[in-house]
Write a protein that holds these residues in place. Structure first.
Motif, mmCIF file in Angstrom:
data_model
loop_
_atom_site.group_PDB
_atom_site.id
_atom_site.type_symbol
_atom_site.label_atom_id
_atom_site.label_comp_id
_atom_site.label_asym_id
_atom_site.label_seq_id
_atom_site.Cartn_x
_atom_site.Cartn_y
_atom_site.Cartn_z
ATOM 1 N N SER A 1 0.822 -1.199 0.000
ATOM 2 C CA SER A 1 0.000 0.000 0.000
ATOM 3 C C SER A 1 0.861 1.255 0.000
ATOM 4 C CB SER A 1 -0.921 -0.017 1.221
ATOM 5 O OG SER A 1 -1.684 1.169 1.291
ATOM 6 N N ALA B 1 -6.249 -1.109 -1.595
ATOM 7 C CA ALA B 1 -7.346 -1.178 -0.627
ATOM 8 C C ALA B 1 -8.559 -1.887 -1.209
ATOM 9 C CB ALA B 1 -7.729 0.234 -0.177
ATOM 10 N N TYR C 1 -9.515 -5.349 -0.277
ATOM 11 C CA TYR C 1 -10.141 -5.620 1.022
ATOM 12 C C TYR C 1 -11.664 -5.687 0.942
ATOM 13 C CZ TYR C 1 -5.581 -5.742 2.849
ATOM 14 O OH TYR C 1 -4.286 -6.155 3.077
ATOM 15 N N THR D 1 -9.660 -1.931 5.742
ATOM 16 C CA THR D 1 -9.577 -0.962 4.646
ATOM 17 C C THR D 1 -9.023 0.367 5.154
ATOM 18 O OG1 THR D 1 -11.456 -1.992 3.510
ATOM 19 C CG2 THR D 1 -10.872 0.246 2.855
ATOM 20 N N ILE E 1 -5.447 2.065 3.867
ATOM 21 C CA ILE E 1 -5.401 3.416 3.307
ATOM 22 C C ILE E 1 -4.518 4.312 4.182
ATOM 23 C CG2 ILE E 1 -6.770 5.482 2.803
ATOM 24 C CD1 ILE E 1 -9.067 3.629 2.004
#
Length: 456
Positions: free
Chosen positions: A63, A79, A82, A266, A270
């Motif tokens: 990420s 993300a 997820y 999530t 992020i």
């Protein structure tokens, strides 16, 4: 000094994990996750276990790295995977409503031994990639924290592999569930402190982060988002860690656990992506999977917090992957007897193979996700038509869909070879991955629809 703090804090987490592991291992606890009183895990245990096993070290790094290169679109692309908690919850619900006790149970009822063997091959590779990728992150962290120490990477990998195997092999799935709760609570505390420090720092601009295009532009992040959306239905079904937890508690508790795991994980993914985006915004040079970059960007305590959170997430995924490996070898493949010794032998094999793979030269963390995600895509047409639409599917159609997915995964893995490069369209590797995914789905759906009929 910094390295000693990281080692000390991580050592405390490992010691606490050993303390909370069950004192007495039982066969049902080892393979089915029941407590010493025979009860199934509750909602909080399931949620925290689902989250900590899915926001593992590789995912956090992916990420952040995708955020660095492709801005907010790169982080959103990762993300999007997820949403697997939503699609996975749907799949588990349908399987349980039909009386199936696992994905293998449902596939075996429709496609026999060959259908189950194809699926088990994919999830075996998935589990192996989990062990490999998380140990790799451990090695990267200690190589960056101890640059003056020869073999720091290899030594850290071996130590964490042995420690992770020790308490995993003692209690199996019940140990993984209990330690997941501890590790997730520690992770959330450490990560929350690091995230608050980031957003409150003088140079942080939320508007800039949310509109960032990264160092390489947003296009490839948008391409990856399309890839994730194409893979998100099949992705959870090939993850045995998630699927195993879908059959531990009653349906209502399980349904709620998937929903809560979705929004918590999530937000974490992020949030961690923000660290990569911020690195790009301040013009930091990419160094050592961002670990070296962060060392020069953040104050020492924040850098330590980031690395400790990564180490905790790696440890929490290793025990769950090993517990699922034991269940795969013993309950599904029946290669070992359903005893503590049989399960522990399976764990040793997977840990040894995963550790050996860290010697492999490829350190591109997203490749493991892309390859396993592509291989899983044969399940999309099978589950949509067979599970959601309740149609019978011919074995030949299932095999064609499986073959297309495996060829697609192999093509992406070997995209650098002259033969494969001549077949794939010219462009960035993520554009090639998108093309592969589209072809795999078109071939799979064409075969499955042609071989489908209404159930009698």
């Amino acid at each position: 000094m910094q390295a000693m703090v990281i080692i000390g804090l991580f050592g405390l987490v490992v010691a606490a994990s050993l303390v909370v592991s069950p004192r007495r291992a039982t066969i049902e606890g080892f393979f089915s996750g029941t407590g010493q009183d025979g009860r199934a895990p509750g909602l909080m245990v399931l949620v925290l276990s689902q989250v900590t096993t899915w926001i593992f070290a590789r995912s956090l790094m992916n990420s952040a790295i995708l955020g660095y290169f492709y801005g907010i679109w790169g982080t959103l692309a990762y993300a999007a995977y997820y949403a697997s908690f939503l699609t996975g919850g749907f799949i588990v619900d349908r399987l349980r409503a039909g009386g199936a006790r696992s994905v293998q149970d449902w596939l075996g009822d429709r496609f026999g031994g060959l259908g189950v063997a194809c699926y088990n091959l994919v999830i075996g590779l998935r589990l192996l990639s989990e062990v490999f990728a998380n140990l790799l992150v451990v090695g990267l962290i200690f190589a960056a924290a101890l640059p003056e120490v020869d073999m720091a990477r290899e030594g850290a990998i071996l130590v964490v592999a042995v420690l992770g195997l020790a308490y995993s092999a003692w209690g199996g799935l019940s140990a993984a569930l209990r330690t997941d709760v501890l590790q997730m609570l520690v992770f959330l505390g450490v990560f929350a402190a690091a995230f608050l420090a980031l957003v409150l720092s003088p140079g942080f601009d939320l508007g800039a982060v949310l509109t960032s295009k990264g160092t390489s532009g947003s296009w490839n992040g948008q391409v990856l988002l399309l890839v994730a959306l194409l893979q998100v239905f099949s992705y959870p079904a090939h993850d045995p860690v998630m699927m195993d937890r879908g059959f531990l508690a009653d349906p209502a508790t399980t349904r709620r656990s998937f929903l809560h795991a979705f929004w918590i994980s999530t937000l974490c993914i992020i949030g961690f992506g923000f660290f990569g985006i911020q690195a790009a915004l301040v013009g930091a040079e990419y160094e050592g999977q961002l670990i070296g970059t962060w060392a020069g960007m953040f104050p020492p305590w924040l850098f330590v917090a980031l690395l400790v959170s990564l180490l905790i997430s790696a440890l929490s995924t290793l025990d769950s992957a090993l517990a699922s490996a034991a269940r795969l070898v013993v309950d599904e493949l029946r290669l070992r007897p359903r005893t503590l010794g049989g399960g522990r032998a399976a764990m040793v094999v997977f840990m040894v193979l995963g550790t050996l793979l860290t010697l492999w030269d490829n350190q591109t963390l997203f490749d493991a996700t892309a390859v396993s995600g592509t291989a899983s895509m044969f399940l999309t047409p099978v589950l949509v038509v067979g599970l959601a639409m309740r149609r019978e599917i011919a074995l030949w159609a299932y095999v064609v869909a499986f073959g297309a997915a495996m060829l697609g995964a192999a093509a992406y893995f070997a995209r650098g070879s002259q033969f494969v490069a001549a077949i794939l369209p010219e462009g960035h590797k993520y554009e090639q991955l998108l093309a592969i995914c589209v072809v795999v789905l078109v071939v799979g759906f064409a075969a499955v629809i042609a071989g489908a009929r209404r159930r009698a």
